[in-house]
Design a protein around this motif. Structure first.
Motif, PDB file in Angstrom:
ATOM      1  N   SER A  42       0.657  -1.119   0.116  1.00  0.00           N
ATOM      2  CA  SER A  42       0.062  -0.115  -0.003  1.00  0.00           C
ATOM      3  C   SER A  42       0.908   1.318  -0.075  1.00  0.00           C
ATOM      4  O   SER A  42       0.725   2.270  -0.830  1.00  0.00           O
ATOM      5  N   ARG A  43       1.928   1.250   0.852  1.00  0.00           N
ATOM      6  CA  ARG A  43       2.685   2.484   0.861  1.00  0.00           C
ATOM      7  C   ARG A  43       3.615   2.401  -0.171  1.00  0.00           C
ATOM      8  O   ARG A  43       3.800   3.638  -0.879  1.00  0.00           O
ATOM      9  N   ILE A  44       4.483   1.774  -0.443  1.00  0.00           N
ATOM     10  CA  ILE A  44       5.544   1.746  -1.355  1.00  0.00           C
ATOM     11  C   ILE A  44       4.826   1.554  -2.833  1.00  0.00           C
ATOM     12  O   ILE A  44       5.393   2.225  -3.795  1.00  0.00           O
ATOM     13  N   MET A  45       3.988   0.592  -3.050  1.00  0.00           N
ATOM     14  CA  MET A  45       3.659   0.314  -4.435  1.00  0.00           C
ATOM     15  C   MET A  45       2.220   1.002  -4.698  1.00  0.00           C
ATOM     16  O   MET A  45       1.952   0.934  -6.042  1.00  0.00           O
ATOM     17  N   GLY A  46       1.556   1.700  -3.751  1.00  0.00           N
ATOM     18  CA  GLY A  46       0.402   2.385  -4.120  1.00  0.00           C
ATOM     19  C   GLY A  46      -0.898   1.664  -4.301  1.00  0.00           C
ATOM     20  O   GLY A  46      -1.847   2.343  -4.884  1.00  0.00           O
ATOM     21  N   MET A  47      -1.121   0.520  -3.734  1.00  0.00           N
ATOM     22  CA  MET A  47      -2.107  -0.426  -3.871  1.00  0.00           C
ATOM     23  C   MET A  47      -3.168  -0.125  -2.943  1.00  0.00           C
ATOM     24  O   MET A  47      -2.731   0.317  -1.908  1.00  0.00           O
ATOM     25  N   GLN A  48      -4.347  -0.557  -3.147  1.00  0.00           N
ATOM     26  CA  GLN A  48      -5.429  -0.482  -2.213  1.00  0.00           C
ATOM     27  C   GLN A  48      -5.858  -1.602  -1.817  1.00  0.00           C
ATOM     28  O   GLN A  48      -5.883  -2.632  -2.743  1.00  0.00           O
ATOM     29  N   VAL A  49      -6.260  -2.007  -0.690  1.00  0.00           N
ATOM     30  CA  VAL A  49      -6.776  -3.121  -0.116  1.00  0.00           C
ATOM     31  C   VAL A  49      -8.226  -2.971  -0.413  1.00  0.00           C
ATOM     32  O   VAL A  49      -9.046  -2.209  -0.218  1.00  0.00           O
ATOM     33  N   LEU A  50      -8.856  -3.853  -1.606  1.00  0.00           N
ATOM     34  CA  LEU A  50     -10.203  -3.798  -1.878  1.00  0.00           C
ATOM     35  C   LEU A  50     -11.238  -4.636  -1.006  1.00  0.00           C
ATOM     36  O   LEU A  50     -12.375  -4.355  -0.696  1.00  0.00           O
ATOM     37  N   ALA A 129      13.307   6.026 -13.418  1.00  0.00           N
ATOM     38  CA  ALA A 129      14.365   6.551 -12.547  1.00  0.00           C
ATOM     39  C   ALA A 129      13.780   7.192 -11.225  1.00  0.00           C
ATOM     40  O   ALA A 129      14.242   6.928 -10.044  1.00  0.00           O
ATOM     41  N   ALA A 130      12.423   7.801 -11.258  1.00  0.00           N
ATOM     42  CA  ALA A 130      12.032   8.183 -10.177  1.00  0.00           C
ATOM     43  C   ALA A 130      11.456   7.071  -9.154  1.00  0.00           C
ATOM     44  O   ALA A 130      11.393   7.105  -8.053  1.00  0.00           O
ATOM     45  N   ALA A 131      10.869   5.999  -9.814  1.00  0.00           N
ATOM     46  CA  ALA A 131      10.538   4.794  -9.214  1.00  0.00           C
ATOM     47  C   ALA A 131      11.756   4.363  -8.235  1.00  0.00           C
ATOM     48  O   ALA A 131      11.757   3.893  -7.082  1.00  0.00           O
ATOM     49  N   VAL A 132      12.963   4.110  -8.951  1.00  0.00           N
ATOM     50  CA  VAL A 132      14.268   3.507  -8.175  1.00  0.00           C
ATOM     51  C   VAL A 132      14.650   4.321  -7.090  1.00  0.00           C
ATOM     52  O   VAL A 132      14.963   4.257  -6.193  1.00  0.00           O
ATOM     53  N   ALA A 133      14.476   5.670  -7.291  1.00  0.00           N
ATOM     54  CA  ALA A 133      14.755   6.798  -6.190  1.00  0.00           C
ATOM     55  C   ALA A 133      13.790   6.368  -5.031  1.00  0.00           C
ATOM     56  O   ALA A 133      14.073   6.475  -3.970  1.00  0.00           O
ATOM     57  N   TRP A 134      12.462   6.377  -5.266  1.00  0.00           N
ATOM     58  CA  TRP A 134      11.480   6.026  -4.553  1.00  0.00           C
ATOM     59  C   TRP A 134      11.765   4.877  -3.721  1.00  0.00           C
ATOM     60  O   TRP A 134      11.731   4.922  -2.364  1.00  0.00           O
ATOM     61  N   PHE A 135      12.402   3.872  -4.352  1.00  0.00           N
ATOM     62  CA  PHE A 135      12.490   2.505  -3.694  1.00  0.00           C
ATOM     63  C   PHE A 135      13.687   2.534  -2.812  1.00  0.00           C
ATOM     64  O   PHE A 135      13.851   2.037  -1.579  1.00  0.00           O
ATOM     65  N   ASP A 136      14.825   3.387  -3.294  1.00  0.00           N
ATOM     66  CA  ASP A 136      16.105   3.797  -2.639  1.00  0.00           C
ATOM     67  C   ASP A 136      15.552   4.373  -1.008  1.00  0.00           C
ATOM     68  O   ASP A 136      16.092   4.027  -0.087  1.00  0.00           O
ATOM     69  N   ASP A 153      17.283  -0.929 -18.354  1.00  0.00           N
ATOM     70  CA  ASP A 153      15.950  -0.360 -17.996  1.00  0.00           C
ATOM     71  C   ASP A 153      14.904  -1.320 -17.648  1.00  0.00           C
ATOM     72  O   ASP A 153      13.853  -1.050 -17.662  1.00  0.00           O
ATOM     73  N   VAL A 154      15.469  -2.086 -16.798  1.00  0.00           N
ATOM     74  CA  VAL A 154      14.494  -3.227 -16.135  1.00  0.00           C
ATOM     75  C   VAL A 154      15.146  -3.476 -14.693  1.00  0.00           C
ATOM     76  O   VAL A 154      16.300  -3.669 -14.717  1.00  0.00           O
ATOM     77  N   ALA A 155      14.337  -2.978 -13.877  1.00  0.00           N
ATOM     78  CA  ALA A 155      14.690  -3.293 -12.261  1.00  0.00           C
ATOM     79  C   ALA A 155      14.067  -4.645 -11.826  1.00  0.00           C
ATOM     80  O   ALA A 155      12.882  -4.834 -12.229  1.00  0.00           O
ATOM     81  N   PHE A 156      14.570  -5.215 -10.667  1.00  0.00           N
ATOM     82  CA  PHE A 156      13.840  -6.074 -10.225  1.00  0.00           C
ATOM     83  C   PHE A 156      13.913  -5.652  -8.572  1.00  0.00           C
ATOM     84  O   PHE A 156      15.224  -5.731  -8.119  1.00  0.00           O
ATOM     85  N   ILE A 157      12.947  -5.693  -7.795  1.00  0.00           N
ATOM     86  CA  ILE A 157      13.003  -5.664  -6.287  1.00  0.00           C
ATOM     87  C   ILE A 157      12.494  -6.659  -5.689  1.00  0.00           C
ATOM     88  O   ILE A 157      12.043  -7.560  -6.071  1.00  0.00           O
ATOM     89  N   LYS A 158      12.797  -6.840  -4.409  1.00  0.00           N
ATOM     90  CA  LYS A 158      12.139  -7.918  -3.378  1.00  0.00           C
ATOM     91  C   LYS A 158      10.841  -7.184  -2.545  1.00  0.00           C
ATOM     92  O   LYS A 158      10.979  -6.240  -2.054  1.00  0.00           O
ATOM     93  N   ASP A 159       9.928  -8.032  -2.415  1.00  0.00           N
ATOM     94  CA  ASP A 159       8.984  -7.596  -1.318  1.00  0.00           C
ATOM     95  C   ASP A 159       9.252  -8.239  -0.168  1.00  0.00           C
ATOM     96  O   ASP A 159      10.359  -8.930  -0.063  1.00  0.00           O
ATOM     97  N   PRO A 160       8.582  -8.154   0.938  1.00  0.00           N
ATOM     98  CA  PRO A 160       8.919  -8.384   2.367  1.00  0.00           C
ATOM     99  C   PRO A 160       9.124  -9.898   2.510  1.00  0.00           C
ATOM    100  O   PRO A 160       9.886 -10.458   3.245  1.00  0.00           O
ATOM    101  N   ASP A 161       8.475 -10.759   1.547  1.00  0.00           N
ATOM    102  CA  ASP A 161       8.453 -11.891   1.585  1.00  0.00           C
ATOM    103  C   ASP A 161       9.712 -12.591   0.633  1.00  0.00           C
ATOM    104  O   ASP A 161       9.742 -13.879   0.661  1.00  0.00           O
ATOM    105  N   GLY A 162      10.381 -11.843   0.037  1.00  0.00           N
ATOM    106  CA  GLY A 162      11.408 -12.259  -0.815  1.00  0.00           C
ATOM    107  C   GLY A 162      10.795 -12.436  -2.250  1.00  0.00           C
ATOM    108  O   GLY A 162      11.887 -12.944  -3.166  1.00  0.00           O
TER     109      GLY A 162
END
Length: 178
Positions: A42-50, A129-136, A153-162
Motif C-alpha cells: 500500500s505505501r510503497i507500491m500504491g495499491m489499495q486493499v479492496l 528513474a523516479a521509481a528507483v529513487a523512491w525504492f532507494d 532499463d529493467v529493475a527487480f526488487i523484492k517484497d517483504p517475503d522475498g
C-alpha cells in the motif's frame, strides 16, 4: 487488420467462443506478516486493499489489492465490492496463514531459488528513474538495478517475503527483445 496474438507452436489461433468473457483476475502470493506486506504494497507500491476475507475454520485470511481506475471506483457495499473485486484485472491476492508471523524462522519459497518455478510479478511505472529513487528512499531491496546486467532499463526488487517484482517503464520497452 486487428492484432490478436503472436503465433507459435501450441498457440490456438482462434480460441473457442466458450472462453469469451474470461478475464485474468488475480495472482496469489502467500505472506508471512500482513502488517509488513500490506505496508509495502500500500505505501510503497500504491495499491489499495479492496477486500479482506477471513476463513477462521481454516485459519487464513485473503487480502485483495489493486489500483482501481478512477472511472470505476469500488462500491461501498461489502457484497457489491466483493463481486466487483472479482471482476477486476491486475489484482494481487495476499494470503496469510495465521500464526506464520510469530515464527522467526518461517519463510516462503520465492520461486527463484532451486527448484525454480514461479518467477515474479511486474509493475509498470511512469518513470523508472523516479521509481528507483523512491525504492532507494524506502530501503527496498534490489535484485537488479536498471543499469545492471544485459537487460537495461529493467529493475527487480523484492517484497517483504522475498518475492521478486519486475519494474518497467513501458516507454523504455520498445526495443527489448529485438
Amino acid at each position: 487488420m486487428r492484432f490478436t496474438s503472436e503465433s507459435y507452436p501450441g498457440v490456438c489461433a482462434q480460441p473457442s467462443s466458450a472462453s469469451n468473457g474470461f478475464v485474468f483476475n488475480h495472482t496469489m502470493l502467500r505472506m508471512k506478516d500482513p502488517k509488513v506486506s500490506l505496508d509495502f504494497y500500500s505505501r510503497i507500491m500504491g495499491m489499495q486493499v479492496l477486500r479482506k476475507l477471513d476463513f477462521p475454520e481454516m485459519k487464513f485470511s485473503l487480502y485483495f489489492l489493486a489500483k482501481p481506475q478512477a472511472d470505476d471506483p469500488a462500491p461501498e457495499d461489502v457484497a457489491e465490492r466483493t463481486s466487483w473485486t472479482f471482476k477486476q484485472r491486475g489484482v494481487l491476492e495476499l494470503t496469510h496463514n495465521w500464526g506464520s508471523e510469530e515464527d522467526a524462522d518461517f519463510k516462503y519459497h520465492d520461486g527463484n531459488a532451486q527448484p525454480q518455478g514461479f518467477g515474479h510479478i511486474c509493475f509498470a511505472v511512469p518513470n523508472l528513474a523516479a521509481a528507483v529513487a523512491w525504492f532507494d528512499e524506502n530501503k527496498v531491496v534490489f535484485v537488479k538495478r536498471p543499469e545492471q546486467g544485459k537487460m537495461k532499463d529493467v529493475a527487480f526488487i523484492k517484497d517483504p517475503d522475498g518475492y521478486w517484482i519486475e519494474i518497467v517503464e513501458p516507454a523504455l520497452m520498445t526495443n527489448i527483445g529485438r
